[in-house]
Design a protein around this motif. Structure first.
Motif, PDB file in Angstrom:
ATOM      1  N   ARG A   1       0.997  -1.363  -0.155  1.00 53.72           N
ATOM      2  CA  ARG A   1      -0.191   0.256  -0.172  1.00 53.72           C
ATOM      3  C   ARG A   1       0.997   1.517  -0.101  1.00 53.72           C
ATOM      4  N   ARG A   2       2.053   0.812   0.983  1.00 59.61           N
ATOM      5  CA  ARG A   2       2.477   2.688   0.531  1.00 59.61           C
ATOM      6  C   ARG A   2       3.192   2.456  -0.414  1.00 59.61           C
ATOM      7  N   LEU A   3       3.872   1.916  -1.267  1.00 52.90           N
ATOM      8  CA  LEU A   3       4.518   1.339  -3.055  1.00 52.90           C
ATOM      9  C   LEU A   3       3.448   1.985  -3.829  1.00 52.90           C
ATOM     10  N   GLU A   4       2.127   1.772  -3.166  1.00 55.32           N
ATOM     11  CA  GLU A   4       0.930   2.122  -4.543  1.00 55.32           C
ATOM     12  C   GLU A   4       0.998   3.610  -4.245  1.00 55.32           C
ATOM     13  N   ALA A   5       0.942   4.296  -2.693  1.00 53.81           N
ATOM     14  CA  ALA A   5       0.697   5.500  -2.521  1.00 53.81           C
ATOM     15  C   ALA A   5       1.386   6.427  -3.509  1.00 53.81           C
ATOM     16  N   GLU A   6       3.098   5.515  -2.966  1.00 48.23           N
ATOM     17  CA  GLU A   6       4.191   6.243  -3.459  1.00 48.23           C
ATOM     18  C   GLU A   6       4.097   6.472  -5.343  1.00 48.23           C
ATOM     19  N   LEU A   7       2.969   5.569  -5.926  1.00 47.73           N
ATOM     20  CA  LEU A   7       3.569   5.276  -7.806  1.00 47.73           C
ATOM     21  C   LEU A   7       2.112   6.480  -7.535  1.00 47.73           C
ATOM     22  N   ASP A   8       1.545   6.074  -6.977  1.00 48.78           N
ATOM     23  CA  ASP A   8       0.536   7.375  -7.687  1.00 48.78           C
ATOM     24  C   ASP A   8       0.837   8.596  -6.922  1.00 48.78           C
TER      25      ASP A   8
END
Length: 270
Positions: free
Chosen positions: A89-96
Motif C-alpha cells: 500500500r505504501r508503494l502504491e501510494a508512492e506510485l500514485d
C-alpha cells in the motif's frame, strides 16, 4: 552426505549475488546451512531456495531489511500477508504520487500560449451543509474523503441545490496547514455529527475549469493565478473549488470537471 550448494551455486539459483548473500548472512537474514570451520566456505541447501527467492522479491519492492526479517520470522500466514500488504500500500501510494508528478510535468512541458478561459462571477451568500477543520496539507485528501462521506450520509434524502464544493485557506498552501471546508448545497441543511449549516459569504471570483483528474490540477491553478495577475486583480480570501463532475458522478477520471474560483477584486487605477 552432500556438502550442499556452494555460495556461488546458491547465488546462481536465487539470482542473489555472492556479495549480497554474505551481507544477508552477516545480518542474520539468510544464514548458510553450514560453514566449513577451516575454509570458512558457506554451504546452502535446496530447501533454502524458496526463502531466498522471497527475500529477493521483497528487496525488489524496496522492503527494508528489518521488515524482511520480520516477515520471515512471522509464522502466521495472515500476519505475514498483512505485513507485506502494508508495504504494498505504501508503494502504491508512492506510485500514485509519481504518476501525478509525471502527468503534471508533461502538462508543463507542453507549450500552450493560449490564455485560459476565465469567467468573472459574483456568487451570492448561501447556507450549505458543511464540515470544517484545520488540516495538514498532506492529509487533505483523506480528510476530504471522510468529511464528504459524512456529508453524504447527513444529507441523504434532501433536495440538492447544486454540486458539492470546498474552500481552502491560503495558509494550507503557504504554511502546509490551514482551514478547510467542504459542503453540499441542500435544502434545510441539517446538524449531525460534524455536519452543520454554514453561511458562505458572497464572493467575487475569477473562475476556470480544470478538466480531468486532479493529478495536474496545480497547472490550472497556476494558469488561473497568472491570469489574475495579468488582469490587475488582487487575491483576497480562500480558494473555492466546485466539483461539477467527480468520482461520484463518473468513474472515468477523464470526464471529471472541477471549477476553481479565485476570490478577487479589481485594483484601483493609479
Amino acid at each position: 552426505m552432500s556438502r550442499g550448494l556452494t555460495i556461488g551455486e546458491f547465488a546462481q539459483l536465487t539470482h542473489l549475488s555472492v556479495r549480497t548473500l554474505r551481507r544477508y548472512h552477516e545480518s542474520g537474514l539468510i544464514e548458510p546451512a553450514a560453514v566449513d570451520p577451516f575454509s570458512g566456505y558457506r554451504y546452502y541447501t535446496a530447501e533454502q531456495i524458496p526463502t531466498a527467492q522471497v527475500v529477493h522479491r521483497l528487496r525488489q519492492l524496496d522492503v527494508p531489511l528489518a521488515d524482511v526479517a520480520k516477515i520471515l520470522a512471522t509464522e502466521d500466514t495472515s500476519e505475514r500477508a498483512g505485513l507485506v500488504g502494508e508495504h504494498l500500500r505504501r508503494l502504491e501510494a508512492e506510485l500514485d504520487r509519481t504518476r501525478a508528478a509525471v502527468t503534471s510535468l508533461r502538462q508543463l512541458l507542453q507549450a500552450d500560449d493560449r490564455p485560459p478561459h476565465v469567467e468573472l462571477r459574483s456568487v451570492p451568500a448561501r447556507t450549505v451543509a458543511a464540515v470544517e477543520g484545520v488540516v495538514d496539507h498532506d492529509e487533505v485528501l483523506s480528510w476530504y474523503a471522510d468529511a464528504m462521506a459524512e456529508l453524504d450520509a447527513a444529507v441523504a434524502g434532501k433536495s440538492s441545490l447544486g454540486p458539492p464544493g470546498g474552500r481552502y485557506a491560503n495558509d494550507l498552501f503557504t504554511g502546509g496547514r490551514g482551514a478547510v471546508l467542504v459542503y453540499r448545497p441542500v435544502a434545510d441543511p441539517p446538524t449531525r455529527g460534524r455536519v452543520t449549516p454554514v453561511v458562505l459569504p458572497a464572493a467575487e471570483l475569477a473562475v476556470a475549469v480544470h478538466f480531468g483528474p486532479h493529478d495536474d490540477i496545480d497547472v490550472t491553478y497556476g494558469r488561473l493565478g497568472a491570469w489574475v495577475v495579468d488582469h490587475a486583480l488582487a487575491v483576497d480570501g480562500p480558494v473555492h473549488e466546485t466539483y461539477l463532475v467527480g468520482p461520484r458522478d463518473d468513474p472515468e477520471p477523464g470526464s471529471w470537471r472541477t471549477e476553481i474560483g479565485w476570490p478577487v477584486f479589481r485594483l484601483a487605477a493609479k
